[in-house]
Design a protein around this motif. Structure first.
Motif, PDB file in Angstrom:
ATOM      1  N   ARG A  50      -4.237  10.819   5.544  1.00 52.75           N
ATOM      2  CA  ARG A  50      -3.933  10.889   4.120  1.00 52.75           C
ATOM      3  C   ARG A  50      -4.371  12.234   3.548  1.00 52.75           C
ATOM      4  O   ARG A  50      -5.324  12.847   4.041  1.00 52.75           O
ATOM      5  N   GLU A 105       2.609   1.848  -3.499  1.00 51.60           N
ATOM      6  CA  GLU A 105       1.765   1.903  -4.687  1.00 51.60           C
ATOM      7  C   GLU A 105       1.829   0.621  -5.512  1.00 51.60           C
ATOM      8  O   GLU A 105       1.832   0.645  -6.744  1.00 51.60           O
ATOM      9  N   ARG A 139       0.837  -1.202   0.000  1.00 52.34           N
ATOM     10  CA  ARG A 139       0.000   0.000   0.000  1.00 52.34           C
ATOM     11  C   ARG A 139       0.874   1.256   0.000  1.00 52.34           C
ATOM     12  O   ARG A 139       0.614   2.210  -0.737  1.00 52.34           O
ATOM     13  N   GLU A 164      -6.970   5.781  -3.199  1.00 53.09           N
ATOM     14  CA  GLU A 164      -5.887   5.544  -4.149  1.00 53.09           C
ATOM     15  C   GLU A 164      -4.532   5.763  -3.485  1.00 53.09           C
ATOM     16  O   GLU A 164      -4.396   6.559  -2.555  1.00 53.09           O
ATOM     17  N   GLU A 165      -3.533   5.037  -3.983  1.00 51.41           N
ATOM     18  CA  GLU A 165      -2.193   5.169  -3.427  1.00 51.41           C
ATOM     19  C   GLU A 165      -1.496   6.420  -3.959  1.00 51.41           C
ATOM     20  O   GLU A 165      -0.812   7.113  -3.226  1.00 51.41           O
ATOM     21  N   ARG A 166      -1.664   6.701  -5.214  1.00 56.50           N
ATOM     22  CA  ARG A 166      -1.095   7.922  -5.808  1.00 56.50           C
ATOM     23  C   ARG A 166      -2.189   8.973  -5.834  1.00 56.50           C
ATOM     24  O   ARG A 166      -3.198   8.819  -6.534  1.00 56.50           O
TER      25      ARG A 166
END
Length: 667
Positions: free
Chosen positions: A415, A347, A344, A516-518
């Motif tokens: 985040r 990414e 995670r 989302e990771e990015r």
């Protein structure tokens, strides 16, 4: 009074001359020793003290008495007390009194080098000459030269690095520290080290002394503030980058018991920098890329009812910071969860499976590339304030995270969504001053002209359906804004730290992006995943006695904008850490989303120069200007690749400005 004193002096002088003449006349009659002795004593008295003895001073004339004739001298009594007539003396025959000779004292200027050792004296004289020279071949600029000259003058031009003509302990300690410059990611070739032992003449020793002083000043600047101005990397940066003062450096080294330790104190003290310094040393001890720490290729490992066994498990566990027995080869649920967390954060596809892609990522880039990444990040740490603040907010853009620090410890993390690569979030240090509840979004004119007006031509009702209001002024200008509400592009909360880039942190209705990771989607501002919790924690620091809870904050939601002021502003640091040491003590590498690493590394190889420090007045003006601009719309560069609907929802970069009427303020 002055005339009376002058008359007495002239009378005394005349009397002395008369007595001398009488004494000469009496010399012809040697049978009167008493008279001879009396005359001699009186003359000596006049000559020695410069005053007339009481016995030789004429009596004052009583009031009403006739003054004696000036031509008749006063009678002088003989030994028996009978008056004896004096020989008349003519005034014109009395010679003028000879001048009294004055003592002449020769005054010599003090020797400025008297306190120096004889071996250091000629060196000090040459130091004086070098500093007085019109052409400066040593120091970086006039200010530095002047500061160095003042420092040496205050120590009577005594050498700092020499004692009795030879290298002293201070110089040896400083040279040893400079030889270890690479431990701070610096390049030893930037710092020319002297060889005092091979230098014989006073001229050469004095020049070596001053050149080493310049080397020390350069090193202290580099290790504290960086080797070049951040402006060489990007215009999207606004950080303190404070080099140390020249006088401060020299005074600190002159007073220090250990010059090496004193130099080390100029390196950044932040925990993030020091942790990277430790990892840099670890990497350099290895003999090859990932030497001894690589995870070898093999079959995919996944969680199963009967745990899979593999000889790579102990090394995988160690790499992920988990404790365990080296003999335990089972790929268990704890290890699978750690793999998921790693996937995670980096990414990768989140499966909890140790597959070939995860192995490659775990092994990381080649050692040299990791070292370069660490060095680039250490350079950027030097641009930040040395003291981040007891309470502060720190954002790591490549990690898409926000961390709230209270009393030096992590209080909370969340985040965030940051600016896209075409509109990057800037690197800056500012202070958060207030929170806006129910913010109004005033649409920037660039978006109005390039997106919204063309959309209105195609569909006159489109903005109404999106909850946007259009105001057409008499001069033909169009103002579009979105009133407070659940659908507002800024959500319900905006966190304000006025700056020249007009960026801030805020809520958003587009919560799906946090999965989302990015997460680089905005026009530069930062969207916070849990803004209500963020507000509660900030207010627990700023207004601890007012009982702000998440529920109390939600009860403020409505259609009226209001500001909650901070009594003491909280520092906010927007940083760019592509390499950092995580909470488990592991080196984490993140993608260089804005390409800053490559530009920093290129500047390290090519850029050197004095860092221009903005004056306090200029800093103040910039903050005042930024504060004012936070209260009015500014023009943004036209978004060339963002569609109308992406701007509203998917692409989401927004700028916020206040509503037409002033908000309520909670002070």
């Amino acid at each position: 009074m002055l005339g009376l004193r002058l008359d007495r002096i002239l009378a005394a002088t005349a009397m002395a001359l008369v007595l001398a003449a009488t004494s000469g006349a009496n010399a012809e009659t040697p049978n009167d020793p008493v008279a001879h002795e009396s005359a001699t004593t009186t003359a000596d008295s006049v000559t020695t003290t410069g005053t007339v003895p009481a016995s030789a001073t004429p009596a004052a004339t009583p009031v009403g008495a006739a003054a004696p004739d000036a031509a008749t001298p006063a009678a002088t009594p003989d030994v028996a007390g009978e008056p004896v007539a004096e020989t008349p003396a003519r005034a014109e025959s009395v010679p003028a009194a000879p001048p009294v000779p004055q003592a002449v004292t020769e005054t010599r200027a003090p020797d400025p080098f008297a306190s120096l050792d004889p071996a250091d004296r000629p060196i000090a004289e040459k130091i004086r000459d070098l500093l007085a020279a019109k052409v400066d071949r040593i120091f970086a600029g006039k200010k530095e030269h002047a500061a160095v000259e003042a420092f040496y003058q205050n120590r009577t031009l005594a050498p700092l690095w020499l004692e009795k003509g030879v290298e002293n302990q201070r110089a040896r300690a400083a040279i040893a520290r400079l030889r270890a410059a690479d431990t701070d990611g610096l390049d030893l070739s930037d710092y020319k080290l002297p060889d005092f032992a091979a230098t014989a003449t006073a001229d050469a020793l004095a020049e070596a002394e001053l050149k080493f002083t310049e080397t020390i000043l350069t090193y202290a600047r580099h290790v504290q503030a960086g080797r070049f101005s951040y402006a060489a990397v990007s215009k999207n940066i606004e950080l303190p980058q404070r080099p140390p003062d020249t006088a401060e450096i020299l005074t600190k080294l002159a007073d220090a018991q250990d010059a090496g330790k004193a130099l080390d104190e100029f390196s950044p003290p932040q925990k993030g920098y020091q942790a990277l310094k430790g990892k840099l040393a670890e990497l350099r001890k290895r003999s090859g890329a990932g030497a001894g720490n690589e995870i070898s290729d093999g079959p995919d490992l996944k969680l199963a009812k009967a745990p899979m066994e593999d000889p790579r498990v102990p090394r995988l566990r160690e790499r992920l910071g988990l404790k365990g027995d080296a003999s335990d080869l089972h790929y268990d649920s704890r290890l699978a969860e750690a793999v998921k967390k790693y996937q995670r954060a980096n990414e990768l596809r989140i499966t909890g499976m140790l597959d070939a892609q995860t192995v490659r990522e775990l092994n990381g880039p080649p050692r040299d590339r990791q070292i370069d990444t660490i060095i680039a990040n250490m350079e950027r740490w030097r641009w930040l304030p040395r003291d981040l603040g007891k309470n502060h907010v720190i954002v790591n853009l490549p990690d898409y995270t926000l961390r709230l620090i209270r009393n030096g410890s992590l209080l909370w993390t969340t985040r965030i969504v940051i600016g896209k690569t075409a509109m990057p979030t800037p690197l800056l240090t500012e202070t958060m001053k207030f929170i806006t509840v129910n913010p109004t979004w005033n649409v920037p004119q660039s978006i109005v002209q390039n997106e919204y007006l063309p959309a209105l031509e195609q569909d006159p009702t489109v903005l109404d359906r999106m909850g946007l209001k259009v105001v057409r002024d008499r001069d033909g200008s169009v103002h579009i804004y979105q009133p407070p509400g659940d659908a507002n592009a800024l959500g319900r909360l905006r966190f304000n730290f006025p700056n020249r880039f007009d960026v801030y942190q805020h809520d958003t209705p587009d919560k799906h992006l946090f999965k989302e990771e990015r997460r680089a989607y905005s026009h530069g501002c930062m969207r916070v995943q849990d803004p209500v919790k963020y507000a509660e924690l900030l207010l627990s620091i700023e207004r601890p006695n007012e009982g702000y809870t998440e529920d109390k904050i939600r009860r403020l939601f409505g259609h009226e904008e209001q500001d909650i002021q901070f009594p003491a502003p909280i520092p906010v640091h927007l940083t760019y850490q592509t390499a950092f040491v995580d909470d488990d003590g592991q080196l984490a590498i993140r993608p260089d989303i804005y390409g800053l690493d490559s530009r920093v590394l290129a500047s390290i190889k090519t850029e050197r120069g004095m860092i221009d420090v903005a004056s306090k007045e200029r800093d103040h003006d910039a903050v005042q200007s930024a504060t004012a601009s936070a209260r009015r719309p500014v023009r943004q560069p036209p978004p060339t690749t963002v569609s109308f609907f992406q701007t509203l929802f998917g692409g989401g970069g927004v700028q916020s400005f206040p509503p037409p009427r002033p908000p309520n303020r909670i002070r």
